[in-house]
Design a protein around this motif. Structure first.
Motif, PDB file in Angstrom:
ATOM      1  N   MET A  41     -54.780 -10.512  -2.528  1.00  0.00           N
ATOM      2  CA  MET A  41     -55.865  -9.544  -2.689  1.00  0.00           C
ATOM      3  C   MET A  41     -55.554  -8.542  -3.800  1.00  0.00           C
ATOM      4  N   ALA A  42     -54.258  -8.236  -3.995  1.00  0.00           N
ATOM      5  CA  ALA A  42     -53.896  -7.309  -5.072  1.00  0.00           C
ATOM      6  C   ALA A  42     -54.227  -7.884  -6.440  1.00  0.00           C
ATOM      7  N   HIS A  43     -53.985  -9.174  -6.609  1.00  0.00           N
ATOM      8  CA  HIS A  43     -54.327  -9.813  -7.878  1.00  0.00           C
ATOM      9  C   HIS A  43     -55.839  -9.830  -8.095  1.00  0.00           C
ATOM     10  N   VAL A  44     -56.584 -10.094  -7.021  1.00  0.00           N
ATOM     11  CA  VAL A  44     -58.047 -10.118  -7.132  1.00  0.00           C
ATOM     12  C   VAL A  44     -58.582  -8.732  -7.481  1.00  0.00           C
ATOM     13  N   MET A  45     -58.063  -7.677  -6.856  1.00  0.00           N
ATOM     14  CA  MET A  45     -58.529  -6.323  -7.145  1.00  0.00           C
ATOM     15  C   MET A  45     -58.229  -5.942  -8.593  1.00  0.00           C
ATOM     16  N   LYS A  46     -57.071  -6.369  -9.095  1.00  0.00           N
ATOM     17  CA  LYS A  46     -56.746  -6.069 -10.488  1.00  0.00           C
ATOM     18  C   LYS A  46     -57.693  -6.781 -11.443  1.00  0.00           C
ATOM     19  N   ALA A  47     -58.055  -8.036 -11.133  1.00  0.00           N
ATOM     20  CA  ALA A  47     -59.001  -8.783 -11.972  1.00  0.00           C
ATOM     21  C   ALA A  47     -60.377  -8.145 -11.932  1.00  0.00           C
ATOM     22  N   ILE A  48     -60.796  -7.687 -10.752  1.00  0.00           N
ATOM     23  CA  ILE A  48     -62.110  -7.035 -10.643  1.00  0.00           C
ATOM     24  C   ILE A  48     -62.124  -5.729 -11.430  1.00  0.00           C
ATOM     25  N   ASP A  49     -61.049  -4.977 -11.366  1.00  0.00           N
ATOM     26  CA  ASP A  49     -60.981  -3.718 -12.125  1.00  0.00           C
ATOM     27  C   ASP A  49     -61.021  -3.971 -13.623  1.00  0.00           C
TER      28      ASP A  49
END
Length: 747
Positions: free
Chosen positions: A634-642
């Motif tokens: 989820m941390a990787h996904v949040m970074k991509a969304i940001d």
């Protein structure tokens, strides 16, 4: 063959031959034994009788259809009709069925077409002229015809599934017809005469003169026989006096001498020019070429006249005396005395380019590398351009579109389906999958064969270029947009012989907007024509585009079938990602669910969801703090969304004033209400007032709204029309709606 474009420009007049025979008193139909075709340009007439073979105008101007006349009649509305038996060229048959022949087919060979579904009742005015069709036994070979006459050969029939030899009865019937045409019986007599009255009078005078001369010669012959004089009088020989013969010989000799003098002068000029070219060439050779190359320059030139192909071509050409003959056994000629053509042929052989050359992509030196790890393979499968093995979450839409097109193909009618939905909801890929399944069914003889073409509004420089592309895909003709619109209107409004159903996909229909809306109106109107046999699948992002561009009465008359693609829910997006990965363990379950929920809350665009997942795999792969399992978390996904939603535009929107943010919300609300991505300030102001009342904010004045619009336009958030229309100024977003919604939902 005669050019169809030229022929269509030449007007033809049709009239009946013989007296009418009443066949049905109630329907008031009358049958005739022939048709007379008069051409205004060539001032000739041609008679076509029953039982003859004719050429019929088709969609392809260069290859008209071949048919046999079975019946000629006129109905109560005085329209001329013909009932025909169709014959097909090999190019008219389905591509996947041609391999059943297992042999080469001559362009002059045709097949008796017994396939169902063709309309055998045609308009007489589509008949061009009569042609000759020669039947052949199955073991006979199609002869090669080098003359310009249109002669066709038939020895097999086609029933839509297989090829069969002609039956003995039909073969004898065709041979009897061909024999009658060759003998010149009254049934197949051709009438080709001039329609100019003066020519008819002149022919009548000449016939009378020849008749009087023949009667006079008969009298003289009878007198000679009575007097016992037997003199051959069939032909007279022209005898010249010896003096006249000598004068003619002297004139002929002078002409020959004069011609020889001119030839020598031309030879002298050619040699001088050749010497100057060669001297320049020798100087460059001396400066740039070695001694060995200069010695090669004096080698004898190679003569290519001994090739078999050139000898065959020369043997076919008429013998013409040449001014100079070059023999292959002559001594070598120095380069300084050669002609420029000889130098070119000796030094650089002429290269010919194939007429149908097709450019090819160079072959790779190395094969493409296989994915090195699970994350790289997942990144390849999640790419937007990758074609998935299945289309999840669109089964109902797929079935509805398939049933619509299938019913039209079976009935042989036309129709239009309007498919709408926001971008990224699977409209285009679903329609393409429907077409692929329909083509597969047509190849398996489960459905009638059809013609498929596609245009995209985004690829057109002008909306009217849609006419040009459609006509070129249908017939191969390339004309101007105005002429193409006229030809298409005529094509879809008149009954076409042997016309197949056409399935047309119009993607990005929103971009075909014009001031008069003539392009969209024609696209919606053509399928309603009775003889069109046109099925249009129009794809657009706007739900109610037909009603907004046309009057209500026109839109209701068109009778469109509608299909709406709703945005994907987070469960559907999660299923799409899982089907793409196909049991590859590259993501954590919570990570896929987070991406799906984020995108579904904004727009439901599956393409945006795939892009975020691909970026997440890159972050996971190159991150120094990998998780213990090596999966995308989820941390990787949040970074991509940001990264995707943290552009300067988004940061500026977050720092904008409250009414500026409200104005952007009003723009999106108006776009969703109207279905168009353009609105006036007055329309946006009404939405702004409604939002302020819901939020309990103070309603701004019109001047304040205009100032807000100007500030947002200066920051390039908006594209504002530059005129003095005040509240009627048109406004468009300069950034995506997803970015605006993401920035505003973070507040």
């Amino acid at each position: 063959a005669e050019n169809m474009n030229t022929r269509q420009q030449c007007k033809r007049i049709y009239s009946w031959v013989g007296r009418a025979k009443s066949s049905d008193q109630q329907l008031k139909t009358f049958q005739y034994r022939g048709i007379l075709i008069k051409s205004e340009r060539s001032l000739t007439e041609m008679c076509v009788l029953l039982g003859e073979f004719v050429l019929v105008e088709g969609e392809n101007a260069d290859q008209p259809f071949v048919a046999k006349l079975l019946k000629l009649y006129e109905d109560g509305s005085q329209e001329k009709h013909a009932v025909v038996q169709w014959f097909s060229r090999i190019t008219e048959l389905p591509l996947n069925k041609r391999k059943l022949l297992q042999r080469e087919v001559s362009p002059q060979e045709i097949f008796l077409d017994k396939a169902p579904g063709y309309d055998t009742d045609i308009n007489v005015e589509t008949i061009i002229k009569n042609v000759k069709v020669i039947p052949l036994a199955p073991e006979e070979a199609v002869p090669v015809r080098s003359n310009g006459k249109q002669i066709f050969f038939v020895k097999e029939s086609w029933d839509g599934k297989c090829f069969k030899p002609l039956s003995p009865g039909l073969l004898s019937e065709l041979k009897e017809t061909e024999k009658n045409e060759r003998v010149g019986s009254p049934k197949t007599d051709r009438i080709t005469r001039s329609t100019v009255k003066t020519k008819n009078i002149q022919m009548e005078i000449e016939s009378r003169h020849s008749a009087s001369k023949s009667s006079l010669s008969k009298e003289r012959h009878s007198q000679r026989v009575a007097n016992g004089i037997n003199t051959p009088g069939a032909r007279k020989k022209l005898q010249l006096n010896s003096m006249y013969t000598a004068i003619l010989l002297v004139l002929l000799i002078h002409l020959l001498l004069f011609a020889k003098l001119i030839a020598e002068l031309l030879d002298l000029e050619t040699e001088v020019l050749c010497l100057s070219i060669v001297q320049h060439r020798q100087l460059s050779d001396f400066l740039n070429i070695s001694e060995q190359d200069r010695e090669d320059d004096y080698l004898p030139s190679t003569d290519c006249s001994d090739s078999s192909s050139s000898e065959e071509e020369e043997s076919m050409m008429p013998c013409t005396p040449k001014r100079k003959m070059r023999s292959s056994t002559t001594l070598s000629t120095p380069k300084s005395l050669r002609k420029p053509s000889d130098i070119i042929s000796a030094k650089t052989p002429r290269k010919t380019t194939p007429r149908n050359a097709t450019p090819r992509i160079p072959i790779r030196n190395q094969a493409t590398e296989k994915p090195a790890n699970v994350l790289e393979e997942a990144r390849l499968r999640l790419h937007v351009s990758t074609i998935p093995g299945s289309l999840p979450c669109r089964e109902e839409e797929f079935q509805d579109i398939y049933n619509f097109v299938e019913s039209k193909l079976i009935d042989g009618t036309g129709g239009c389906m309007y498919i709408s939905g926001v971008p990224g909801t699977g409209k285009t890929v679903t329609v393409h999958e429907v077409i692929r399944c329909l083509q597969q069914a047509a190849e398996n003889d489960e459905l009638p064969s059809f013609q498929f073409i596609e245009i995209n509004g985004m690829k057109l420089t002008d909306p009217h270029q849609a006419y040009v592309q459609i006509l070129q895909l249908l017939t191969g003709q390339k004309v101007t947009a105005t002429h193409a619109a006229e030809l298409l209107a005529k094509l879809f409004s008149t009954p076409g012989p042997k016309r197949k159903t056409t399935v047309l996909i119009v993607d990005e229909l929103d971009l075909l907007w014009t001031r008069k809306q003539d392009v969209m109106y024609n696209l919606f109107d053509w399928p309603t024509q009775k003889q069109a046999k046109l099925i249009i699948l129009a794809i657009a992002n706007t739900m109610d585009l037909p009603e907004r561009i046309m009057m209500n009465r026109v839109a209701s008359r068109l009778g469109l079938t509608r299909m709406s693609f709703q945005p994907y829910t987070y469960k559907q997006l999660q299923q799409i990602i899982s089907s793409r990965l196909n049991h590859i363990k590259a993501f954590e379950e919570d990570a896929i669910q987070l991406v799906s929920r984020k995108v579904a809350a904004l727009s439901g665009d599956a393409r945006r969801c795939l892009d975020i997942c691909r970026r997440s795999t890159e972050i996971c792969e190159f991150s120094s703090q990998k998780s213990a399992s090596g999966l995308v978390s989820m941390a990787h996904v949040m970074k991509a969304i940001d990264e995707m939603f943290s552009s300067p535009y988004i940061n500026s929107i977050r720092n904008a004033s409250l009414h500026e943010q409200m104005f952007l919300k009003a723009i999106i609300a108006e776009f969703r209400r109207s279905g168009l991505e353009e609105a006036t300030v007055q329309q946006i102001y009404h939405q702004h007032v409604a939002l302020c009342r819901i939020e309990g904010l103070q309603i701004p004045t019109v001047s304040e709204i205009m100032a807000i619009c100007s500030r947002l336009g200066a920051c390039r958030f908006l594209l504002v029309e530059s005129n003095n229309k005040y509240l009627h100024v048109r406004v468009r977003l300069n950034i995506s709606q997803d970015d605006v919604m993401y920035a505003l939902k973070q507040e």
